[in-house]
Every structure is written in structure tokens, then in C-alpha cells.
Design a protein around this motif. Structure first.
Motif, short mmCIF file in Angstrom:
data_model
loop_
_atom_site.label_atom_id
_atom_site.label_comp_id
_atom_site.label_asym_id
_atom_site.label_seq_id
_atom_site.Cartn_x
_atom_site.Cartn_y
_atom_site.Cartn_z
N LEU A 66 31.51 43.15 40.56
CA LEU A 66 31.79 44.51 39.78
C LEU A 66 32.94 44.14 38.80
N ALA A 67 33.95 43.43 39.14
CA ALA A 67 34.99 43.20 38.27
C ALA A 67 34.48 42.15 36.90
N LEU A 68 33.59 41.23 37.27
CA LEU A 68 33.01 40.70 36.29
C LEU A 68 32.12 41.53 35.40
N ASP A 69 31.43 42.48 35.90
CA ASP A 69 30.30 43.46 35.02
C ASP A 69 31.50 44.00 34.06
N ASP A 75 33.96 48.18 30.27
CA ASP A 75 33.98 49.51 30.98
C ASP A 75 33.05 49.59 32.09
N ASP A 76 32.98 50.72 32.81
CA ASP A 76 32.19 50.93 34.02
C ASP A 76 30.64 51.59 33.43
N MET A 110 36.38 39.85 24.61
CA MET A 110 35.55 39.91 25.91
C MET A 110 35.73 38.45 26.51
N LEU A 111 35.92 37.42 25.91
CA LEU A 111 36.31 36.17 26.50
C LEU A 111 37.78 36.27 27.07
N LEU A 112 38.33 36.91 26.23
CA LEU A 112 39.84 36.93 26.88
C LEU A 112 40.21 37.74 28.02
N ARG A 113 39.10 38.78 28.38
CA ARG A 113 39.09 39.36 29.56
C ARG A 113 38.29 38.81 30.52
#
Length: 213
Positions: A66-69, A75-76, A110-113
Motif C-alpha cells: 500500500l505504501a509503495l503504490d 496519492d491513494d 516519483m523516484l525521490l518518494r
């Protein structure tokens, strides 16, 4: 006295807030401690919720995914990356260098996250056969997204001489991943703009070379 009305929207907001708090806590602990050292009790404590709320959302492996997605898309919302405007913009650009610029603009944040979670995920996959399978699924999904980009480039510009679709996909997939990003950010102090420029440079040099675009 009339019965109190059931406030469905408020309950939904509370449920969404609880879900977000649990995923936030899980992500932070996975990054700080690693997957193996993170317990469900620690996640509950950090999220300030009851343990049953954490288990109600999923087991530890499910919390990691879930955290990865969320980190992948930001966002969710249940919308795949391939269907989102940033990637659609890359796929629909009319020239190779425009694709490189747009791709770097959406990939850098995105890669930083993502890279700290991917590190925890890869380490966990080395110890847990079930997570190893999930790791391979995520990498194959990422490779398919990269292939879509490569095919979009081929539609508007020739690939660099000697490069076919499969080799271009494999190369871009391997080069722009969490390992080099971690080195550049943590060892060299790069920020988002540095990463954006690097991704664009790699994209152009690898796929386009001296080909006209």
C-alpha cells in the motif's frame, strides 16, 4: 427525541484519515528501521490507532505494498500509473526530446518518494519468499511501463543505431532505478532538479543518441 442521523460522509472521512495515518506510519518505519524490524504494534503506536485498525487494513506485507503504490503515483486514487496524465503526456508527445523532458519531469519526484521504500522492499524480498514474488511482480510492472515509453519513442523517432525495443527497455529499466538514485541523493546530495536533468540526459543518450528528433 429523534434518533441521531447516521453521518456517512464523516465516517468515510475518519476512515480515510485512519487509513492514511497507518500507511504514513508504516512507510516511515519501513524506511527508518527496515521491513524486518518494523512490527505491527510499532505501526499502530506511531499512527496512534488501535492495533486492530492496523490489522484491519492488512498484514505487514500488504501495508508495504500500500505504501509503495501510494509512493509510485503520489496519492491513494485507484488509477494505474499508465492511465495518469503525466505518463500519458510522455506517451503522447510528438518528438523524442519532448518525451525525455516530460518523462524526467514526472519521474524525478516519483523516484525521490519511492527509492527509500524500494530499498526496504528489496531487502525484505531477500528474506521472505512471498515478498520476493511481489518484488518480481513490481519490477515486471515497472518494466512494462518503461516499455510503453520506449515504444512511444519509436513511434516518433528512430532509436539509437543498434538498439532494439527489448534492449532499450532493459537498459532504461535497469539504469533509472532506486540504486543509482539513492547514491546520487544520499552520497552526492542531488535534489529533484539534479535528478530531473540526469534522467533527461540518460533518456536522450540511451535511446536517441545522435538520431534526429
Amino acid at each position: 427525541m429523534s434518533p441521531r442521523k447516521y453521518d456517512a460522509p464523516r465516517r468515510q472521512e475518519q476512515a480515510a484519515a485512519t487509513r492514511a495515518a497507518i500507511i504514513d506510519a508504516a512507510e516511515e518505519l519501513f524506511v527508518e528501521r527496515g521491513y524486518g524490524a518494523t512490527t505491527m504494534a510499532a505501526i499502530a503506536s506511531k499512527a496512534r490507532v488501535a492495533p486492530k485498525s492496523v490489522y484491519g487494513l492488512g498484514d505487514k506485507a500488504q501495508l508495504l505494498t500500500l505504501a509503495l503504490d501510494r509512493a509510485i503515483v503520489g496519492d491513494d486514487e485507484p488509477i494505474p500509473l499508465a492511465d495518469r496524465p503525466p505518463l500519458q503526456g510522455v506517451l503522447g508527445a510528438s518528438d523524442g526530446r519532448g518525451q525525455a523532458r516530460l518523462g524526467a519531469t514526472f519521474a524525478a519526484p516519483m523516484l525521490l518518494r519511492l527509492y527509500p521504500l524500494y530499498r526496504a522492499f528489496e531487502q525484505a524480498a531477500g528474506m521472505d519468499p512471498d515478498l520476493a514474488g511481489r518484488w518480481r511482480e513490481y519490477q515486471e510492472r515497472r518494466r512494462q511501463d518503461v516499455r510503453r515509453v520506449v515504444e512511444a519513442v519509436e513511434a516518433v523517432a528512430p532509436l539509437r543505431a543498434g538498439l532494439d525495443t527489448d534492449r532499450a527497455t532493459d537498459s532504461l529499466w535497469a539504469l533509472i532505478g532506486w540504486h543509482p538514485v539513492a547514491l546520487l541523493v544520499e552520497e552526492r546530495g542531488w535534489d529533484e532538479e539534479d535528478l530531473r536533468r540526469w534522467i533527461e540526459d540518460v533518456f536522450v543518450a540511451l535511446l536517441l543518441g545522435d538520431a534526429p528528433t
